[in-house]
Design a protein around this motif. Structure first.
Motif, PDB file in Angstrom:
ATOM      1  N   ASP A 189     -18.189 -86.520  41.692  1.00  0.00           N
ATOM      2  CA  ASP A 189     -17.513 -87.553  42.503  1.00  0.00           C
ATOM      3  C   ASP A 189     -18.510 -88.436  43.248  1.00  0.00           C
ATOM      4  OD1 ASP A 189     -15.112 -86.363  41.708  1.00  0.00           O
ATOM      5  OD2 ASP A 189     -15.095 -85.027  43.432  1.00  0.00           O
ATOM      6  N   VAL A 190     -19.518 -88.929  42.514  1.00  0.00           N
ATOM      7  CA  VAL A 190     -20.501 -89.816  43.137  1.00  0.00           C
ATOM      8  C   VAL A 190     -19.892 -91.207  43.316  1.00  0.00           C
ATOM      9  CG1 VAL A 190     -22.794 -90.844  42.953  1.00  0.00           C
ATOM     10  CG2 VAL A 190     -22.399 -88.530  42.099  1.00  0.00           C
ATOM     11  N   GLU A 191     -19.908 -91.710  44.536  1.00  0.00           N
ATOM     12  CA  GLU A 191     -19.421 -93.050  44.847  1.00  0.00           C
ATOM     13  C   GLU A 191     -20.481 -93.785  45.657  1.00  0.00           C
ATOM     14  OE1 GLU A 191     -15.669 -92.903  46.794  1.00  0.00           O
ATOM     15  OE2 GLU A 191     -14.646 -91.895  45.122  1.00  0.00           O
ATOM     16  N   VAL A 192     -20.659 -95.074  45.327  1.00  0.00           N
ATOM     17  CA  VAL A 192     -21.698 -95.867  45.970  1.00  0.00           C
ATOM     18  C   VAL A 192     -21.096 -97.160  46.501  1.00  0.00           C
ATOM     19  CG1 VAL A 192     -23.980 -96.895  45.733  1.00  0.00           C
ATOM     20  CG2 VAL A 192     -23.359 -94.931  44.331  1.00  0.00           C
ATOM     21  N   ASP A 193     -21.441 -97.503  47.720  1.00  0.00           N
ATOM     22  CA  ASP A 193     -21.003 -98.744  48.345  1.00  0.00           C
ATOM     23  C   ASP A 193     -22.236 -99.512  48.786  1.00  0.00           C
ATOM     24  OD1 ASP A 193     -19.589-100.776  49.592  1.00  0.00           O
ATOM     25  OD2 ASP A 193     -19.441 -99.684  51.481  1.00  0.00           O
ATOM     26  N   HIS A 194     -22.465-100.675  48.171  1.00  0.00           N
ATOM     27  CA  HIS A 194     -23.634-101.490  48.521  1.00  0.00           C
ATOM     28  C   HIS A 194     -23.197-102.668  49.370  1.00  0.00           C
ATOM     29  CE1 HIS A 194     -26.654-104.766  47.767  1.00  0.00           C
ATOM     30  NE2 HIS A 194     -27.442-103.775  48.122  1.00  0.00           N
TER      31      HIS A 194
END
Length: 349
Positions: A189-194
């Motif tokens: 469940d890797v989630e990234v917010d840039h």
């Protein structure tokens, strides 16, 4: 023997244990608020063949093996106290701290494998009582680490807000069952917010959230590292390393890591990696690695380019319109000049 030094040590242990004590509350109908009984007690491991002045219970046993031990309950109150005594499985709470199942909730391993000499004990004011227990590892027990504790409970008391709490003190029990040990972790469940900066000469920030799970059979601790790199390695690399708290087999936690100076390089790649080792061992080894990628569009740069391109296009359109107007003016002037020099037609006879 109850010496002043032993009382001081026990008092210190009481203060430390109270910090980690489990308070199990449940709502009651509104009643007259009363202050909880002011009682003080401590629990500590007994000094015997298993060790002296131990901070907790730690055993390494083979399947089918048995060990006898005891817990000492000291009553520092000015009246006699009666405690329920039982063993319970341990688990990690949301703060990643070891907690114990409440009374009445069935245990599956250590809490079942421990048999107490008594389910209840009465301790006089200023006295200490040792309660024996036996830990028997089932012959078919799976190798690996287990956590639990021996609990003393004074029972519920009103905290003054119409809520009652179960006043408990316990000593943790850590068991390693012999056999093949498999340290392993999983990432999901890797989630990234840039979040890019609107100033093209400044980088942005990123938040990486993922779930870390102990999929092996031993308690683990270690170091997690989250890193970013731009397309083809451009923009440098941003990374953050954080210690991983002790994780029991089967436990999982959502982790969040904040990274700074992440340049928007269109296609950014990243890695979540954890190096760890069984608790008590110093040499860490790579346990898990998860790669990911995301689009990090340099919106500020694109917006600037759009403004420049728009300005160029508008300038060219205006120049073209000026040229077209000038061409029309010149054509009109030429036509007028030609018309002025043409001879008039002769009159008809």
């Amino acid at each position: 023997m109850d010496t002043p030094a032993r009382r001081a040590a026990a008092a210190l242990l009481t203060a430390l244990t109270l910090v980690g004590a489990t308070l199990v509350g449940w709502a009651l109908p509104a009643t007259a608020a009363t202050e909880p009984d002011e009682v003080t007690w401590s629990v500590q491991t007994a000094d015997n063949a298993n060790g002296q002045s131990r901070p907790n219970y730690q055993y390494e046993l083979a399947p089918g093996q048995t060990v006898d031990d005891a817990i000492v309950v000291s009553n520092y109150s000015d009246r006699q106290l009666t405690f329920a005594v039982y063993a319970a499985d341990g688990f990690l709470n949301e703060a990643a701290q070891l907690d114990l199942l409440p009374a009445g909730e069935e245990s599956e391993h250590v809490g079942q494998w421990v048999s107490m000499a008594a389910d209840e004990v009465t301790v006089g004011a200023g006295e200490a009582v040792a309660i024996d227990f036996r830990l028997t590892v089932p012959p078919n027990a799976t190798p690996g680490d287990y956590a639990g504790g021996i609990v003393t409970s004074l029972g519920p008391a009103d905290n003054g807000d119409g809520v009652q709490v179960d006043r408990r003190l316990g000593s943790r029990l850590l068991l390693r069952v012999g056999g093949e040990l498999r340290p392993a972790l999983g990432i999901s469940d890797v989630e990234v917010d840039h979040r890019g900066s609107w100033l093209p000469w400044q980088p942005g920030d990123a938040t990486v959230t993922f779930t870390l799970e102990n999929t092996g059979n031993v308690r683990l601790s270690g170091t997690q590292t989250v890193s970013f790199a731009g397309l083809l390695g451009l923009g440098g690399r941003s990374s953050v390393s954080v210690d991983v708290e002790e994780m029991l087999p089967g436990s999982s936690f959502e982790r969040t890591v904040e990274l700074q100076d992440v340049w928007p390089m269109l296609r950014t790649t990243g890695t979540v990696a954890v190096d760890g080792a069984p608790v008590g061992e110093e040499s860490e080894q790579p346990l898990v690695r998860e790669d990911f990628a995301l689009w990090t569009v340099p919106w500020s740069v694109l917006a600037g380019l759009a403004v420049v391109v728009g300005a160029v296009v508008l300038s060219r359109l205006r120049a073209r319109r000026r040229r077209q107007a000038e061409d029309r003016r010149v054509a009109a002037a030429v036509a007028a000049a030609v018309a002025a020099h043409e001879p008039e037609p002769a009159p008809l006879p």
